[in-house]
Scaffold this active site. Structure first.
Site, short mmCIF file in Angstrom:
data_model
loop_
_atom_site.label_atom_id
_atom_site.label_comp_id
_atom_site.label_asym_id
_atom_site.label_seq_id
_atom_site.Cartn_x
_atom_site.Cartn_y
_atom_site.Cartn_z
N ASP A 53 0.83 -1.21 0.00
CA ASP A 53 0.00 0.00 0.00
C ASP A 53 0.86 1.25 0.00
O ASP A 53 1.46 1.60 1.01
CB ASP A 53 -0.92 -0.01 1.23
CG ASP A 53 -1.88 1.18 1.24
OD1 ASP A 53 -2.93 1.08 0.60
OD2 ASP A 53 -1.55 2.19 1.89
N TYR A 58 3.17 9.60 -0.38
CA TYR A 58 4.20 8.95 0.42
C TYR A 58 5.58 9.18 -0.19
O TYR A 58 6.60 8.93 0.46
CB TYR A 58 3.96 7.45 0.53
CG TYR A 58 2.67 7.05 1.20
CD1 TYR A 58 1.84 7.99 1.83
CD2 TYR A 58 2.26 5.72 1.21
CE1 TYR A 58 0.66 7.61 2.42
CE2 TYR A 58 1.08 5.33 1.81
CZ TYR A 58 0.28 6.29 2.41
OH TYR A 58 -0.89 5.90 3.00
N HIS A 116 -7.30 9.39 -2.57
CA HIS A 116 -6.71 9.41 -1.24
C HIS A 116 -7.52 10.24 -0.25
O HIS A 116 -7.51 9.97 0.96
CB HIS A 116 -5.29 9.97 -1.34
CG HIS A 116 -4.39 9.58 -0.21
ND1 HIS A 116 -3.03 9.66 -0.28
CD2 HIS A 116 -4.66 9.10 1.03
CE1 HIS A 116 -2.50 9.25 0.86
NE2 HIS A 116 -3.47 8.92 1.68
#
Length: 284
Positions: A53, A58, A116
């Site tokens: 994930d 990120y 997201h």
């Protein structure tokens, strides 16, 4: 190159689009550089993780791609997830964002792609959802879903497009069990996925229902919490770059909690979290 696990010890859930998703995944937030690549390869090859994930935000999609390339496990055995950030909302923008994610990952397709964050002040999540539907039709994405969406937002997506998200990834742990949202997910066929499933401990592992269950089953408190997720139908994605913790986190499929234990752990919900903004999160 490490010798891969012969078969993943992690069973699967069925998604509403006919595909199967591992019941537990590896959270990859903050895993960067050579150390991050090595941690991901070890989790896949030596422990048996298959669900990875990541997200644009990120800033480690390249590391994930490198780990996949270095792994002894075939790409087709992996279930790779990424996420479209709020700043890339819109039909065309979501398509471009996904193509950029695939380029960074070095992959031909994503197994699951999520919005997201609904970014409600901008109000383009419906256009973004239509972009994901188009991406699925093109074969660039296999399954599509959302993250941090409310019941009302999920209903809007379904009513406007006729396409139900396969997954809604939300904050969920014993202090914030989101019982009503899980029930709604179940009623419309959405798989609940949990970020921050262990609440970074913060005293959670010292709670009496968890320590008592850990003693009763001969497991660690973290394993009790992860098993609780599975018992309530939540798919947890614990983060760890430590091989021992990765292995312990994945070793939760050979015991079960009693209904009484599940109920006691769910009752840990804190009053201060009951009234929190359901759109609040730390992983936009």
């Amino acid at each position: 190159m490490a010798t891969p696990a012969q078969s993943s010890p992690i069973p699967t859930f069925d998604l509403n689009d006919g595909r199967a998703i591992p019941q537990l995944g590896l959270g990859i937030y903050a895993m960067k550089g050579v150390e991050g690549v090595d941690a991901i390869v070890g989790a896949v090859d030596e422990v048996g993780y298959r669900l990875l994930d990541t997200a644009v935000n990120y800033e480690n999609e390249r590391e994930v791609g490198e780990a996949i390339a270095n792994s002894a496990v075939d790409r087709e055995e992996l279930f790779v997830t990424s996420k479209i950030p709020g700043r890339h909302h819109g039909y065309e923008e979501s398509i471009a964002s996904t193509e950029e994610s695939l380029a960074r990952l070095g992959l031909d397709y994503l197994d699951l792609h999520l919005i997201h964050w609904p970014n409600p002040s901008v109000g383009k999540y419906l256009d973004t959802w239509r972009g994901l539907i188009e991406l699925r039709e093109r074969g660039l994405v296999k399954s599509i879903g959302v993250s941090n969406f409310t019941e009302a937002m999920l209903t809007e997506l379904v009513e406007a497009t006729g396409v139900t998200p396969a997954v809604n990834q939300v904050e969920l742990h014993p202090y914030f069990p989101q019982t009503e949202l899980i029930d709604f997910h179940r009623s419309i066929g959405v798989q609940t996925e949990a970020w921050s499933p262990l609440y970074r401990d913060q005293g959670l592992f010292d709670e009496t229902p968890i320590t008592e269950a850990a003693t009763a089953h001969g497991v660690a408190p973290a394993q009790v919490v992860l098993r609780w997720h599975l018992e309530i139908g939540s798919l947890p994605i614990p983060k760890s770059a430590n091989p021992d913790r990765q292995r312990s986190n994945a070793d939760v499929f050979d015991f079960s909690l009693t209904p009484a234990e599940v109920g006691a752990i769910s009752a840990l919900e804190r009053g201060r979290m009951k009234d929190r903004d359901p759109l609040s999160h730390e992983e936009m």
